[in-house]
Design a protein around this motif. Sequence first.
Motif, PDB file in Angstrom:
ATOM      1  N   ALA A 168       0.835  -1.208   0.000  1.00 10.61           N
ATOM      2  CA  ALA A 168       0.000   0.000   0.000  1.00 10.61           C
ATOM      3  C   ALA A 168       0.869   1.257   0.000  1.00 10.61           C
ATOM      4  N   LEU A 169       1.966   1.254   0.759  1.00  8.63           N
ATOM      5  CA  LEU A 169       2.871   2.396   0.772  1.00  8.63           C
ATOM      6  C   LEU A 169       3.523   2.609  -0.594  1.00  8.63           C
ATOM      7  N   MET A 170       3.926   1.530  -1.235  1.00  9.19           N
ATOM      8  CA  MET A 170       4.547   1.641  -2.560  1.00  9.19           C
ATOM      9  C   MET A 170       3.541   2.144  -3.587  1.00  9.19           C
ATOM     10  N   ARG A 171       2.318   1.675  -3.491  1.00  6.49           N
ATOM     11  CA  ARG A 171       1.285   2.145  -4.414  1.00  6.49           C
ATOM     12  C   ARG A 171       0.981   3.620  -4.193  1.00  6.49           C
ATOM     13  N   GLN A 189      -6.001  11.606  -5.521  1.00  7.00           N
ATOM     14  CA  GLN A 189      -7.078  10.773  -4.964  1.00  7.00           C
ATOM     15  C   GLN A 189      -6.602   9.329  -4.769  1.00  7.00           C
ATOM     16  N   ALA A 190      -5.865   8.825  -5.731  1.00  4.73           N
ATOM     17  CA  ALA A 190      -5.341   7.463  -5.612  1.00  4.73           C
ATOM     18  C   ALA A 190      -4.336   7.386  -4.466  1.00  4.73           C
ATOM     19  N   ARG A 191      -3.478   8.402  -4.350  1.00  8.38           N
ATOM     20  CA  ARG A 191      -2.492   8.435  -3.265  1.00  8.38           C
ATOM     21  C   ARG A 191      -3.198   8.436  -1.917  1.00  8.38           C
ATOM     22  N   ALA A 239      -2.975   1.896   3.871  1.00 12.45           N
ATOM     23  CA  ALA A 239      -1.777   1.656   4.678  1.00 12.45           C
ATOM     24  C   ALA A 239      -2.048   1.927   6.152  1.00 12.45           C
ATOM     25  N   ARG A 240      -2.781   3.009   6.445  1.00  6.13           N
ATOM     26  CA  ARG A 240      -3.112   3.322   7.844  1.00  6.13           C
ATOM     27  C   ARG A 240      -3.975   2.231   8.470  1.00  6.13           C
TER      28      ARG A 240
END
Length: 56
Positions: free
Chosen positions: A13-16, A24-26, A33-34
């Motif tokens: 999730a962090l890499m994505r 919005q995707a970030r 990730a959270r």
Amino acid sequence: MDLNDLLHRHQVALMRAATAPTPQARQSHDGTARCYENKIDTLRTMLGASGRMVAA
């Protein structure tokens, strides 16, 4: 889900989030990730392991 699986999913999730094409995707990947961070912290507490996830 075991701890290794949660850690892997958190890292993905962090890499994505880091390579997300839009804000919005970030934001979505950061939220995912959270969620994994919370699950990891909960599982570590249940297992008696030390250390809390620290966001970079």
